[in-house]
Design an enzyme around this catalytic site. Structure first.
Site, PDB file in Angstrom:
ATOM      1  N   HIS A 119      66.539  75.984  67.383  1.00  0.00           N
ATOM      2  CA  HIS A 119      67.872  75.766  67.962  1.00  0.00           C
ATOM      3  C   HIS A 119      67.867  74.639  68.997  1.00  0.00           C
ATOM      4  CE1 HIS A 119      68.827  79.343  65.715  1.00  0.00           C
ATOM      5  NE2 HIS A 119      67.843  79.978  66.337  1.00  0.00           N
ATOM      6  N   GLU A 156      67.788  81.340  73.852  1.00  0.00           N
ATOM      7  CA  GLU A 156      66.687  81.194  72.902  1.00  0.00           C
ATOM      8  C   GLU A 156      66.194  79.758  72.853  1.00  0.00           C
ATOM      9  OE1 GLU A 156      65.742  81.815  68.110  1.00  0.00           O
ATOM     10  OE2 GLU A 156      67.741  82.261  68.900  1.00  0.00           O
ATOM     11  N   HIS A 211      60.883  81.072  67.454  1.00  0.00           N
ATOM     12  CA  HIS A 211      62.219  81.635  67.647  1.00  0.00           C
ATOM     13  C   HIS A 211      62.142  82.886  68.505  1.00  0.00           C
ATOM     14  CE1 HIS A 211      64.660  79.318  64.643  1.00  0.00           C
ATOM     15  NE2 HIS A 211      63.436  79.067  64.172  1.00  0.00           N
ATOM     16  N   GLU A 292      59.360  85.243  65.376  1.00  0.00           N
ATOM     17  CA  GLU A 292      60.376  85.775  66.280  1.00  0.00           C
ATOM     18  C   GLU A 292      59.598  86.486  67.380  1.00  0.00           C
ATOM     19  OE1 GLU A 292      63.541  85.254  66.098  1.00  0.00           O
ATOM     20  OE2 GLU A 292      64.036  84.795  64.004  1.00  0.00           O
TER      21      GLU A 292
END
Length: 328
Positions: A119, A156, A211, A292
């Site tokens: 992101h 994030e 992530h 993650e």
């Protein structure tokens, strides 16, 4: 007076016989038998002391040479480095803090690693751009998303870039060339297809996309996502499934050991998940996995992920997994 007469004095015989000669030398022989051994023992002892002194002096003048900045074990300094114009100066061993390429301290020399911080903090201002659909081989998907955040507002995108920066430094210290998909220097993106292409163009030996999840608050833990088999359009992961799986297992094990974070309670099996709907995996031509690192919506995970020291451990775990993978 007694009336005795005194005999005339006896003159010594100028030519004594054998018995007389033996009698004359016997006292001298006794003295020599005692004195000579004592003198010999004394002379031998003096030689031993002299030789020992020469040995000590000889070894004492050959001082060990240390590279500048090196230290002895314990709290003692290693002594001054040799003068720059001395013969020893050119023969100094390299410092342990800067081992030569290919040495044990730089096991990743000649290797290229792609790190993909998920992101971008600017995505929220570029809705039209990130919502554009791109081809991921077996379908079309949004260019990117805004990502998630903790309840306290730690995003994030901030988290992933910080972990990646830390991991990059560790990997570079180990000799790797590290390529990033973005370094906080873009207004938004890049899109998921471009993220894959950056690793492909760099001919990376391995790639990790970092992530954090935004699952329901009841779920906790981390998981690693590996590519499934996709052969469609621009996607062909057939040759990458096995090496990516090996990288994924190494990352799962290193992350669990290095951070203390438990594996996910809400998705995957023992911290591993396989997906075929992620463009960053489908379009990769190099072994690649996603991690993650935790669930930002869970209070416990969020607290750990907001801690810089924990993020350093997370970064080291990522670097350790890549090092293990690339060194076999």
């Amino acid at each position: 007076m007694t009336g005795r007469t005194t005999p005339p004095p006896v003159e010594p015989d100028p030519y004594p016989g054998p018995e007389q000669r033996t009698a004359l030398w016997r006292p001298a022989a006794k003295v020599a038998g005692v004195v000579l051994p004592v003198c010999l023992i004394g002379w031998l002892g003096w030689q031993a002391v002299a030789n020992s002194s020469r040995d000590v002096t000889s070894h004492a003048t050959v001082a060990p040479h240390y590279a500048e900045g090196d230290r002895l074990d314990g709290d003692g300094a290693a002594g001054s480095p040799a003068p720059a114009d001395s013969p020893e100066a050119g023969a100094a061993a390299p410092s342990p803090s800067a081992p030569a390429p290919g040495a044990a301290g730089r096991p990743l020399s000649g290797r290229t690693v792609l790190l993909d911080p998920g992101h971008n903090t600017g995505n929220v201002k570029h809705g039209a751009e990130i919502n554009r659909k791109v081809d991921i081989g077996n379908g079309r998907k949004e260019c990117d998303t805004t990502g998630t955040s903790t309840d306290a507002g730690y995003s994030e995108a901030e988290f992933t870039l910080d972990v990646v920066h830390r991991a990059r430094q560790i990997l570079q210290d180990r000799g790797a060339t590290v390529v990033l998909t973005q370094d906080g220097d873009r207004a938004w993106g890049p899109c998921i297809d471009e993220r894959a292409r950056i690793g492909n163009d760099a001919k990376a030996d391995a790639a990790v996309s970092v992530h954090a999840d935004g699952a329901p608050a009841s779920g906790s833990g981390f998981h690693v996502i590996m590519p499934g088999r996709v052969v469609a359009g621009p996607a062909d992961t057939a040759a990458l499934v096995d090496p990516s799986h090996r990288l994924g297992v190494l990352l799962r094990d290193a992350f669990r050991a290095g951070t203390g974070e438990p594996t996910s309670t809400y998705i995957g099996q023992q911290g591993l998940d396989t997906r075929t709907d992620l463009g960053g995996l489908n379009l990769s031509k190099v072994p690649k996995v996603f991690i993650e690192c935790g669930n930002m919506r869970n209070a416990g995970d969020a607290g750990r992920m907001s801690d810089p020291e924990w993020r350093q451990r997370a970064a080291r775990a990522v670097a350790d997994a890549l090092t293990s993978y690339l060194t076999g």
